[in-house]
Design an enzyme around this catalytic site. Sequence first.
Site, mmCIF file in Angstrom:
data_model
loop_
_atom_site.group_PDB
_atom_site.id
_atom_site.type_symbol
_atom_site.label_atom_id
_atom_site.label_comp_id
_atom_site.label_asym_id
_atom_site.label_seq_id
_atom_site.Cartn_x
_atom_site.Cartn_y
_atom_site.Cartn_z
ATOM 1 N N CYS A 23 0.796 -1.238 0.000
ATOM 2 C CA CYS A 23 0.000 0.000 0.000
ATOM 3 C C CYS A 23 0.833 1.295 0.000
ATOM 4 C CB CYS A 23 -1.041 0.008 1.107
ATOM 5 S SG CYS A 23 -0.383 -0.214 2.759
ATOM 6 N N ARG A 71 10.107 -9.682 -0.470
ATOM 7 C CA ARG A 71 10.804 -9.641 0.822
ATOM 8 C C ARG A 71 11.995 -10.569 0.781
ATOM 9 N NH1 ARG A 71 5.902 -9.032 5.214
ATOM 10 N NH2 ARG A 71 4.988 -7.384 3.999
ATOM 11 N N GLU A 103 13.649 -12.873 2.818
ATOM 12 C CA GLU A 103 13.315 -13.558 4.073
ATOM 13 C C GLU A 103 14.577 -14.118 4.696
ATOM 14 O OE1 GLU A 103 10.608 -13.557 5.695
ATOM 15 O OE2 GLU A 103 8.988 -13.118 4.281
ATOM 16 N N ARG A 139 6.029 -19.499 2.940
ATOM 17 C CA ARG A 139 6.886 -18.317 3.068
ATOM 18 C C ARG A 139 7.676 -18.140 1.782
ATOM 19 N NH1 ARG A 139 8.643 -18.216 8.103
ATOM 20 N NH2 ARG A 139 7.298 -16.439 8.558
ATOM 21 N N GLU A 156 -4.352 -6.530 -1.740
ATOM 22 C CA GLU A 156 -4.243 -5.427 -0.779
ATOM 23 C C GLU A 156 -5.527 -4.618 -0.836
ATOM 24 O OE1 GLU A 156 -1.708 -4.739 1.299
ATOM 25 O OE2 GLU A 156 -2.223 -2.708 1.924
ATOM 26 N N ASP A 181 -4.910 -10.111 13.024
ATOM 27 C CA ASP A 181 -4.422 -11.173 12.134
ATOM 28 C C ASP A 181 -5.334 -12.388 12.173
ATOM 29 O OD1 ASP A 181 -2.132 -10.136 11.121
ATOM 30 O OD2 ASP A 181 -0.750 -11.442 12.215
ATOM 31 N N GLU A 196 -0.147 -17.185 9.486
ATOM 32 C CA GLU A 196 -0.852 -15.903 9.288
ATOM 33 C C GLU A 196 -1.348 -15.839 7.857
ATOM 34 O OE1 GLU A 196 2.312 -13.239 11.432
ATOM 35 O OE2 GLU A 196 1.359 -12.174 9.745
ATOM 36 N N ASN A 231 -4.306 -9.988 7.330
ATOM 37 C CA ASN A 231 -4.362 -8.974 8.388
ATOM 38 C C ASN A 231 -5.322 -7.869 7.995
ATOM 39 O OD1 ASN A 231 -2.953 -7.194 6.673
ATOM 40 N ND2 ASN A 231 -0.985 -7.715 7.565
ATOM 41 N N CYS A 241 -5.931 -0.742 6.109
ATOM 42 C CA CYS A 241 -5.691 -1.649 4.989
ATOM 43 C C CYS A 241 -5.777 -3.080 5.460
ATOM 44 C CB CYS A 241 -4.352 -1.364 4.320
ATOM 45 S SG CYS A 241 -2.920 -1.923 5.230
ATOM 46 N N ARG A 293 -0.696 -17.952 0.715
ATOM 47 C CA ARG A 293 -1.013 -18.402 2.075
ATOM 48 C C ARG A 293 -2.448 -18.896 2.212
ATOM 49 N NH1 ARG A 293 2.441 -15.420 6.647
ATOM 50 N NH2 ARG A 293 4.476 -16.009 5.798
#
Length: 521
Positions: A310, A341, A343, A352, A360, A423, A441, A444, A469, A476
């Site tokens: 975002c 990312r 990680e 992951r 989003e 979450d 997770e 969120n 947001c 996931r």
Amino acid sequence: MLFELEAVLEFSGDIGSKKSEIEEVLSNTDKGLFKKGAPKGKEGEASQLKEWSIEGNKLKVKIVSGRYVRAPDALLRLRNQLNLLGAKIKVGIRKIEIKKLEVKGVELGREPKEPVKIAFYVDKIELKGDKADIIFGPSLTVDVIEGGGVDRVIELVIEKAGRQEYEGKAEIKKLLREGKQRKMFTDKDPSVELEKMKWIRRTHSKGQFVYGRNFTSLVNALRDIMIENLYKPLGFMEMIFPKFEPWDVPKKSGHAKSIYPDAYYVMVPKVSSPKEWEDVMDYFRITGEIHRESIMKKVEPVGILSYAQCPPFWQFLEGKILRADTSLPLKVYDWSGPTYRNEAGGTHGIARVEEFHRAETLFIGSPEQVKKMAEEVEEKLTFIFDELLELETKKYSVVPWWMAQEGEKKLSDNEVEGVGTVDFEAYLPYRGERAKSEWLEIQNISIIGDKYPKAFSVKSSKGELWSGCAGGSFERWICAFLAQKGFERDKWPNEIKRRVKLVNELNEAKFTNAEDEIEFA
Ligand code: SER
Ligand code: ZN
């Protein structure tokens, strides 16, 4: 807190003969110049000119202060005053050298367990119980002082000492809701199965996959479910957010405070003429390898690949005033591409990944509107996960994502009512028993407050402007879904079953790879 500063002000010419004019300015410091702005009765804690001397074209000063009109600020006031005098005495200040700046007795609120270090402008930090003395180094300039750098160093020392308290501790989270216990259909890791079935395949890059047709059909089923059950009923419309963030974005969002070990960097050539790149081209032609060292010399980092999705959106509204009656609330979603990312803790199948495909959801409005939208989004998502996907989940209140991403691991002391992150976590049977294993997770939802409007100078024509947001990735969602429901399609909830089209069912020719004859899905 005590400030001790020594500086040399270098003039454009000899000032020996202008001593009396300069002395007049200096004698004023004690009356007004160094005292203005200090609370009544606290003038003694404001700056004081302790010593001064003139030598050739140089004026040396020593200033001390307590917490009011601090010595570095007093130096700036003195410089301005001397510059005004300059017009009269025909010599101006050419350079200011900070010879010494020490801030003594900075209160940390706790005794740090380890030394505190600051990489720039500071030589040494001496810890004395729950206090610190900060000794600045020769790289400190008047520009840094003028930009508020001294205060920021003090704040950073306090923050770093505080951070030691909760570093390494588990994330603080509070259980809000426990979903229904569901029958589990498998205890296999779906990532392993997906790879075996050739529904997905790893690439040469860590945490990245090519997603095949069956998998993509599953993605699209989820996409349709989200559009029909979340976005359409709540009036959200789709946008396309950029996925490259120039430095301005992480600077404004606050990610620039700590994102570096977790980011994917974007480089562009400093010079783009092919001649400049000939060595790298030749090297590849001769060795078949990439000459990274040479490349690194020819490029510069211009930003990062989108991390939280975002933040780059805010460039759309930056500097604008939104008409409250016609433009608010603003409800949009972006599903246009991945974010990235690095990680550090390692990747794991689709649970992951480093290239992460997120839906989003973003909402902007008055505090009341944002709180209401967050509630509605949460309610719809709960319905989707519970009733349509029939997933076993739990809901927690957690450290807000933007704080975690800015290096904060605890809730802030100046929390605003209503601001925070919730979450959803899903049970993964392949990781072990419900009570003992780590859940995943999968989504969120946050009320962010005025952070982003403030950071990007966006206002409402009426009252405060807030944003919120929500983020969830198909990697996931699907990981949780397949981990609980398994791969027998007959066992899948109807909402998914009826939407998914598998390659073999379409009776499409399965394509094979001549070398190792694999059927891809
Ligand atoms: N921007 C939020 C995050 O990074 C929600 O997607 O988690
Ligand atoms: Zn977000």
